[in-house]
Structures are given as C-alpha cells and as structure tokens.
Design a protein around this motif. Structure first.
Motif, PDB file in Angstrom:
ATOM      1  N   SER A 295       0.861  -1.407  -0.105  1.00 39.21           N
ATOM      2  CA  SER A 295       0.020  -0.112  -0.031  1.00 39.21           C
ATOM      3  C   SER A 295       0.740   1.244   0.111  1.00 39.21           C
ATOM      4  O   SER A 295       2.231   1.031   0.200  1.00 39.21           O
ATOM      5  CB  SER A 295      -0.865   0.061   1.156  1.00 39.21           C
ATOM      6  OG  SER A 295      -0.191   0.338   2.490  1.00 39.21           O
ATOM      7  N   ASP A 296       0.295   2.453  -0.338  1.00 38.31           N
ATOM      8  CA  ASP A 296       1.039   3.702  -0.311  1.00 38.31           C
ATOM      9  C   ASP A 296       1.502   3.814   1.105  1.00 38.31           C
ATOM     10  O   ASP A 296       2.770   4.332   1.236  1.00 38.31           O
ATOM     11  CB  ASP A 296       0.190   4.733  -0.503  1.00 38.31           C
ATOM     12  CG  ASP A 296      -0.283   4.841  -2.082  1.00 38.31           C
ATOM     13  OD1 ASP A 296       0.598   4.226  -2.937  1.00 38.31           O
ATOM     14  OD2 ASP A 296      -1.308   5.413  -2.431  1.00 38.31           O
ATOM     15  N   VAL A 297       0.838   3.533   2.245  1.00 40.10           N
ATOM     16  CA  VAL A 297       1.414   3.575   3.704  1.00 40.10           C
ATOM     17  C   VAL A 297       2.729   2.787   3.719  1.00 40.10           C
ATOM     18  O   VAL A 297       3.744   3.260   4.171  1.00 40.10           O
ATOM     19  CB  VAL A 297       0.414   3.523   4.535  1.00 40.10           C
ATOM     20  CG1 VAL A 297       0.961   3.664   5.820  1.00 40.10           C
ATOM     21  CG2 VAL A 297      -0.779   4.440   4.480  1.00 40.10           C
ATOM     22  N   GLN A 298       2.659   1.639   3.506  1.00 42.21           N
ATOM     23  CA  GLN A 298       3.445   0.450   3.570  1.00 42.21           C
ATOM     24  C   GLN A 298       5.009   1.329   2.927  1.00 42.21           C
ATOM     25  O   GLN A 298       6.143   0.737   3.229  1.00 42.21           O
ATOM     26  CB  GLN A 298       3.284  -0.812   3.123  1.00 42.21           C
ATOM     27  CG  GLN A 298       2.234  -1.412   4.023  1.00 42.21           C
ATOM     28  CD  GLN A 298       1.841  -2.669   3.534  1.00 42.21           C
ATOM     29  OE1 GLN A 298       1.017  -2.844   2.239  1.00 42.21           O
ATOM     30  NE2 GLN A 298       1.475  -3.817   4.429  1.00 42.21           N
ATOM     31  N   GLU A 299       4.506   1.419   1.552  1.00 38.44           N
ATOM     32  CA  GLU A 299       5.651   1.967   0.722  1.00 38.44           C
ATOM     33  C   GLU A 299       6.495   3.033   1.345  1.00 38.44           C
ATOM     34  O   GLU A 299       7.610   3.187   1.374  1.00 38.44           O
ATOM     35  CB  GLU A 299       5.225   2.470  -0.647  1.00 38.44           C
ATOM     36  CG  GLU A 299       6.450   2.692  -1.796  1.00 38.44           C
ATOM     37  CD  GLU A 299       5.754   2.716  -3.002  1.00 38.44           C
ATOM     38  OE1 GLU A 299       5.986   4.079  -3.313  1.00 38.44           O
ATOM     39  OE2 GLU A 299       5.440   1.955  -3.819  1.00 38.44           O
ATOM     40  N   GLN A 300       5.608   4.066   1.916  1.00 40.36           N
ATOM     41  CA  GLN A 300       6.286   5.210   2.519  1.00 40.36           C
ATOM     42  C   GLN A 300       7.290   4.968   3.672  1.00 40.36           C
ATOM     43  O   GLN A 300       8.239   5.431   3.948  1.00 40.36           O
ATOM     44  CB  GLN A 300       5.283   6.209   2.582  1.00 40.36           C
ATOM     45  CG  GLN A 300       4.568   7.059   1.636  1.00 40.36           C
ATOM     46  CD  GLN A 300       3.406   7.829   1.791  1.00 40.36           C
ATOM     47  OE1 GLN A 300       2.979   7.820   3.140  1.00 40.36           O
ATOM     48  NE2 GLN A 300       2.383   8.361   1.102  1.00 40.36           N
ATOM     49  N   GLU A 301       6.700   4.023   4.561  1.00 44.26           N
ATOM     50  CA  GLU A 301       7.347   3.515   5.739  1.00 44.26           C
ATOM     51  C   GLU A 301       8.579   2.676   5.268  1.00 44.26           C
ATOM     52  O   GLU A 301       9.636   2.933   5.899  1.00 44.26           O
ATOM     53  CB  GLU A 301       6.616   2.506   6.366  1.00 44.26           C
ATOM     54  CG  GLU A 301       7.283   2.323   7.782  1.00 44.26           C
ATOM     55  CD  GLU A 301       7.427   3.160   8.763  1.00 44.26           C
ATOM     56  OE1 GLU A 301       8.343   3.304   9.559  1.00 44.26           O
ATOM     57  OE2 GLU A 301       6.852   4.244   8.717  1.00 44.26           O
ATOM     58  N   ALA A 302       8.565   1.758   4.215  1.00 44.16           N
ATOM     59  CA  ALA A 302       9.789   1.268   3.709  1.00 44.16           C
ATOM     60  C   ALA A 302      10.800   2.292   3.227  1.00 44.16           C
ATOM     61  O   ALA A 302      11.953   1.950   3.352  1.00 44.16           O
ATOM     62  CB  ALA A 302       9.533   0.134   2.744  1.00 44.16           C
ATOM     63  N   GLU A 303      10.438   3.163   2.499  1.00 43.92           N
ATOM     64  CA  GLU A 303      11.246   4.187   2.035  1.00 43.92           C
ATOM     65  C   GLU A 303      12.163   4.918   3.351  1.00 43.92           C
ATOM     66  O   GLU A 303      13.169   5.070   3.131  1.00 43.92           O
ATOM     67  CB  GLU A 303      10.568   5.510   1.220  1.00 43.92           C
ATOM     68  CG  GLU A 303       9.972   5.051  -0.185  1.00 43.92           C
ATOM     69  CD  GLU A 303       9.686   6.145  -1.016  1.00 43.92           C
ATOM     70  OE1 GLU A 303      10.506   6.934  -1.481  1.00 43.92           O
ATOM     71  OE2 GLU A 303       8.596   6.405  -1.182  1.00 43.92           O
ATOM     72  N   LYS A 304      11.293   5.186   4.044  1.00 45.81           N
ATOM     73  CA  LYS A 304      11.927   5.842   5.156  1.00 45.81           C
ATOM     74  C   LYS A 304      12.989   5.011   5.889  1.00 45.81           C
ATOM     75  O   LYS A 304      14.029   5.564   6.340  1.00 45.81           O
ATOM     76  CB  LYS A 304      10.973   6.339   6.281  1.00 45.81           C
ATOM     77  CG  LYS A 304       9.924   7.453   6.084  1.00 45.81           C
ATOM     78  CD  LYS A 304       8.878   7.475   7.151  1.00 45.81           C
ATOM     79  CE  LYS A 304       7.815   8.626   6.997  1.00 45.81           C
ATOM     80  NZ  LYS A 304       6.822   8.815   7.795  1.00 45.81           N
ATOM     81  N   VAL A 327      11.673  -4.656   1.949  1.00 46.33           N
ATOM     82  CA  VAL A 327      11.027  -4.185   3.329  1.00 46.33           C
ATOM     83  C   VAL A 327       9.506  -4.215   3.227  1.00 46.33           C
ATOM     84  O   VAL A 327       8.679  -4.793   3.980  1.00 46.33           O
ATOM     85  CB  VAL A 327      11.417  -2.836   3.617  1.00 46.33           C
ATOM     86  CG1 VAL A 327      10.676  -2.361   4.755  1.00 46.33           C
ATOM     87  CG2 VAL A 327      12.961  -2.774   3.896  1.00 46.33           C
ATOM     88  N   CYS A 328       8.948  -3.795   1.754  1.00 48.60           N
ATOM     89  CA  CYS A 328       7.600  -4.005   1.660  1.00 48.60           C
ATOM     90  C   CYS A 328       7.090  -5.550   1.672  1.00 48.60           C
ATOM     91  O   CYS A 328       5.902  -5.801   1.704  1.00 48.60           O
ATOM     92  CB  CYS A 328       7.158  -3.457   0.357  1.00 48.60           C
ATOM     93  SG  CYS A 328       6.882  -1.650   0.456  1.00 48.60           S
ATOM     94  N   HIS A 329       7.879  -6.407   1.076  1.00 47.46           N
ATOM     95  CA  HIS A 329       7.585  -7.853   0.938  1.00 47.46           C
ATOM     96  C   HIS A 329       8.120  -8.647   2.122  1.00 47.46           C
ATOM     97  O   HIS A 329       8.534  -9.884   1.849  1.00 47.46           O
ATOM     98  CB  HIS A 329       8.005  -8.199  -0.441  1.00 47.46           C
ATOM     99  CG  HIS A 329       7.045  -7.608  -1.284  1.00 47.46           C
ATOM    100  ND1 HIS A 329       7.557  -6.415  -1.992  1.00 47.46           N
ATOM    101  CD2 HIS A 329       6.037  -8.014  -2.059  1.00 47.46           C
ATOM    102  CE1 HIS A 329       6.901  -6.073  -2.787  1.00 47.46           C
ATOM    103  NE2 HIS A 329       5.645  -7.116  -3.106  1.00 47.46           N
ATOM    104  N   GLY A 330       8.099  -8.257   3.351  1.00 43.97           N
ATOM    105  CA  GLY A 330       8.315  -9.320   4.519  1.00 43.97           C
ATOM    106  C   GLY A 330       9.840  -8.987   5.038  1.00 43.97           C
ATOM    107  O   GLY A 330      10.243  -9.649   6.180  1.00 43.97           O
ATOM    108  N   GLY A 331      10.560  -7.978   4.512  1.00 42.90           N
ATOM    109  CA  GLY A 331      11.920  -7.843   5.098  1.00 42.90           C
ATOM    110  C   GLY A 331      11.766  -6.724   6.129  1.00 42.90           C
ATOM    111  O   GLY A 331      10.700  -6.711   6.762  1.00 42.90           O
ATOM    112  N   GLY A 332      12.773  -6.324   6.517  1.00 44.04           N
ATOM    113  CA  GLY A 332      12.947  -5.215   7.858  1.00 44.04           C
ATOM    114  C   GLY A 332      14.101  -4.188   7.507  1.00 44.04           C
ATOM    115  O   GLY A 332      14.896  -4.336   6.563  1.00 44.04           O
TER     116      GLY A 332
END
Length: 345
Positions: A295-304, A327-332
């Motif tokens: 989602s856009d929210v998940q992507e923005q968090e992954a970018e950060k 990060v969006c697909h299960g990483g951290g």
C-alpha cells in the motif's frame, strides 16, 4: 586530486589534517620531528559497475563487479540488474580461460524465505571444491573424502591456479554480518595473476550476499553464468511491482542458468544439502511475492527505513529500490543495513 595537506598516520592511513588532528607523523616512531605529507589521488580505472549490498575490490585495475545483492537481486558484471524469483541451484558465475575452468554455484531458497541465497559452491575442473552456507557462515574445503574448515591465509592450489583466502568470518559494522574474501589467481609465465575476487557477506541462519570482481577487461569475454548476463531488451520483463515514482522492477526465472541435480550431486556436503532442504521449499514460483503488493502507507514507511542507510538517488539508486521492495515484502531494517554494509565492503 583532493585538496592537500593530507597526512599518513601510524597505520599508514591517508587522512585530512585539520585543527583537531595532529599533522605530525614521526617516521619509525622516532622523535626527529619529520612530517610526512601525501595527497589522495583518484587513479584512472575503467568503468566499474558497483552492485548493492554485495563492495569494491581493492585494486586500481578493477574493471567490473557483480553479485547476488541482498536477497535475490542480481547485478551482473555486464550491467544487467534484475530480481530472481525462483528457488533452486543456479550457475552464478563461471570463468574459463587458459588453464583454469572455475564455476560458482548458488542455491536460492524458496518463496517462504524470499528466494534468498543460502549456499555457494566454488568448483575447479581439477576437482577442487569449496562450500559456504548461511547456516554457519563459514567456508569448507573438500579433500580426501572429508570436509575441513578453511582458515584465513589458506592457499588452495591446483594445476594452473590457486584460491587465496584473505578473510574468513570477519565481523562487519553490522553485528549480524560476517565477511569472507577469496582471490582467484591464474598461473602465467610471469607468475600467478589475480583474475577475480569473491566477497561474501553472511547473516547466520538467514541468508548470504555475494559479489565477484573481475580485475582485467580482457577477462570479461570468458565470464558466464548469472553474473555474465547482459541487459535484456525484452521490455515485457519489466513488471510494475512498485509505484510510478520508484519505477518498476525486472524479474527473471534464470531458466538458462538453472543447474539440474541435488546439491549433493553437484559436489556439496551432506550437511549443506540437509540445511538447504529446509530452505528451498517452494510454494509455487514467485507465489508469495508476486501476489503481494504494498500500500502507499507501507511503501512510504519502507522508503523511510531504507533512507536511513541508503541513498535514494545516484549510483546506488537501484539498490534503494530493491531495498524498498524487500522491506515491503516481508523484510525489515536489517535488509537496509545489510545492503549498506555490502556496498561499503
């Protein structure tokens, strides 16, 4: 040339002199008052393709680098960049020239472990074999029907070549990553010549990242495998897994590089084969990653998260995109840390 003055410290490191640092460099520890100055100069080299989490070779003649970069992201020696979405055993790199015929095999996990590299097998046509797995993050060599641990400083020789083990399990800035370095040398009339460097970063029980650097341009014609792939002109391979602002990703199954047979049949150890069995269970080619979107929210968090450790623009922009995908697909955040550590290796 960078701005002078620069000084040589006691560890022979060239660093800038400033008001906070002493410019004194006593030669041989003596108190003669002599000071040694130097300038840091960028030596001319041929174009280098630097992959993501998988470091630059320490040689002024380095030409190209490529590797399996922080999960299944491949940066080839010839400029191809794509994401491998298939588990199994693959020919990662090969080099055949003169007296040498080397092959580097890589085993990738199934979709449940995000298709990450789990094991490497370095083979010579003479039968010399070295193996590395993410289970223990260490090299082993096979000789006289047994596997033995390889130590730093080891020199494994065969007809026409040798493998010089420079580092084994060196702890990196990331406390969960261990670094190993091997130089692959070919015998010539004037003596052994460095052909390539193999760098491995490993997170125990998780996955490994690997990179091969080839030192001379003339050797590139003799390179094969995934790291010898050229950019694919087939635009249909571009799949929009990310937003328009981050771009799309190229995915491949690497069918042409897949190696038939079990790890044991290919020359690996029973212990590694057992470990890989637990990592290569595949619920369908690309199943979990291809069916999952951010989602856009998940992507923005992954970018950060990725921006804490990687630059979004510039030479490593593709690595930043890979990081967001992971990060969006299960990483951290560990994925971003691993990528940054591998870039600087």
């Amino acid at each position: 040339m960078n701005q002078a003055p620069y000084i040589v410290d006691r560890n022979s490191k060239c660093r800038a002199a400033s008001s906070q640092s002493s410019s004194a460099c006593n030669l041989d520890g003596g108190g003669s008052g002599w000071r040694q100055f130097c300038c840091c100069v960028s030596l001319p080299t041929t174009t280098t393709e630097t992959p993501a989490t998988t470091g630059a070779a320490s040689s002024t003649t380095t030409t190209e680098e490529g590797g399996g970069n922080n999960d299944p992201h491949i940066q080839s020696l010839k400029g191809a960049h794509y994401t491998l979405l298939k588990g199994g055993n693959f020919l990662a790199w090969s080099f055949s020239k003169g007296p040498v015929d080397w092959r580097l095999l890589a085993s990738y996990s199934g979709s449940s472990s995000r298709f990450t590299p789990q094991s490497l097998l370095l083979l010579d046509h003479s039968g010399q074999t070295m193996e590395f797995t993410a289970e223990k993050c260490e090299w082993q060599a096979h000789s006289e029907d047994e596997w033995r641990h390889v130590r730093a400083g080891s020199l494994l020789s065969t007809d026409g070549s040798n493998w010089d083990v420079q580092e084994v399990n060196k702890r990196t800035q990331d406390p969960l990553s261990m670094e190993s370095v091997i130089f692959l040398n070919m015998d010539e009339a004037g003596g052994p010549r460095k052909v390539a460097r193999l760098l491995v970063h490993c997170s125990p029980q998780e996955h490994l990242n690997f990179k091969v650097s080839v030192f001379e341009k003339n050797d590139m014609d003799h390179v094969g495998g995934e790291l010898g792939a050229v950019p694919d002109a087939n635009k249909s391979l571009h799949l929009s897994f990310l937003s328009a602002k981050l771009g799309s990703m190229v995915t491949k199954m690497d069918t042409e590089f897949e190696v038939p047979g079990t790890w044991l049949m290919l020359g690996g150890s029973e212990a590694a084969a057992a470990y890989l069995t637990s990592k290569t269970v595949d619920e369908g080619i690309g199943a979990s990653l291809l069916s999952t979107s951010c989602s856009d929210v998940q992507e923005q968090e992954a970018e950060k998260i990725c921006a804490k450790h990687l630059q979004k623009e510039g030479h490593h922009a593709e690595i930043f995109t890979d990081c967001v995908f992971d990060v969006c697909h299960g990483g951290g955040e560990q994925d971003a840390q691993s990528a940054a550590a591998f870039i600087s290796a």
